[in-house]
Design an enzyme around this catalytic site. Structure first.
Site, PDB file in Angstrom:
ATOM      1  N   CYS A 107       0.751  -0.975  -0.080  1.00  0.00           N
ATOM      2  CA  CYS A 107      -0.112  -0.067   0.009  1.00  0.00           C
ATOM      3  C   CYS A 107       0.832   1.134   0.071  1.00  0.00           C
ATOM      4  CB  CYS A 107      -1.122  -0.159   1.184  1.00  0.00           C
ATOM      5  SG  CYS A 107      -0.290  -0.628   2.866  1.00  0.00           S
ATOM      6  N   SER A 108       0.887   2.063   1.082  1.00  0.00           N
ATOM      7  CA  SER A 108       1.761   3.055   1.085  1.00  0.00           C
ATOM      8  C   SER A 108       2.436   3.564   2.541  1.00  0.00           C
ATOM      9  CB  SER A 108       0.944   4.367   0.604  1.00  0.00           C
ATOM     10  OG  SER A 108      -0.105   4.501   1.352  1.00  0.00           O
ATOM     11  N   CYS A 109       2.675   2.364   3.263  1.00  0.00           N
ATOM     12  CA  CYS A 109       3.496   2.913   4.682  1.00  0.00           C
ATOM     13  C   CYS A 109       4.622   3.631   4.475  1.00  0.00           C
ATOM     14  CB  CYS A 109       3.792   1.371   5.057  1.00  0.00           C
ATOM     15  SG  CYS A 109       2.245   0.128   5.606  1.00  0.00           S
TER      16      CYS A 109
END
Ligand code: FE
Length: 195
Positions: A107-109
């Site tokens: 995702c976009s951690c």
């Protein structure tokens, strides 16, 4: 790799946020000032300037640098950062032989407290998959052409573990004051897509 990615970002994210904000305001459940204060927080107080201060300190203070590389979350404690997402921060050091780059393949951690909100390209599925398969090509496309002998390490962030790159200090900046160094350190250098 972590399976606990609890904050997936839905594509028309901004639209949903606006719709929710309007609805909550209309129902009297939200105060517009509260929303503005969150926005101010992430534009003025939480951002890559915090990571840059940490990198500049590491360049000037070898003992701090050792601590930062050994236990990132503990070492940044004295900076009193807000924004979160750095409960387990791992700082990886670029050297003449090794270049580090950070991604979240699922995702976009991203380490908000030190780098602010992630750039759009960081959340792009193309970056997330290609940086793992062909990092040298992707970095070159982003303007960072690395010498063939430089080994590239790709670090996959997760909900539990966030990475930040400690860039190499350019030789011509040795001896400059910490604040001046911090002003020269870019967000992209701390993600590893620039020097
Ligand atoms: Fe993620």
């Amino acid at each position: 790799m972590s399976t606990d990615h609890t904050h997936h970002h839905l594509p028309p994210q901004a639209l949903r946020a606006e719709a929710l904000e309007s609805l909550l305001l209309e129902k009297g459940l939200l105060d517009a000032g509260a929303v503005d204060s969150v926005i101010i927080r992430y534009t003025e107080r939480v951002g890559p300037m915090n990571g840059a201060k940490i990198v500049a300190r590491a360049w000037c203070d070898p003992a701090f640098k050792q601590w930062l590389l050994a236990d990132g979350s503990a070492a940044i404690g004295e900076f009193n950062l807000e924004g979160g997402q750095v409960e387990k921060l791992v700082v990886v050091e670029n050297t003449a032989a090794i270049h580090n780059v950070v991604v979240c393949t699922l995702c976009s951690c991203y380490p908000w407290a030190v780098l602010g909100l992630p750039p759009t390209w960081y959340k792009d599925p193309a970056y997330r998959s290609r940086i793992v398969r062909e990092p040298r090509t992707v970095l070159a496309e982003m303007g960072l052409a690395l010498a063939p002998e430089v080994h590239i390490k790709v670090w996959d962030s997760s909900a539990e573990l966030r990475y930040m790159v400690l860039p190499q200090q350019p030789a011509e900046t040795l001896g400059l004051p910490e604040a001046e160094l911090a002003a020269r350190i870019s967000r992209d250098a701390m993600i590893g897509v620039a020097l």
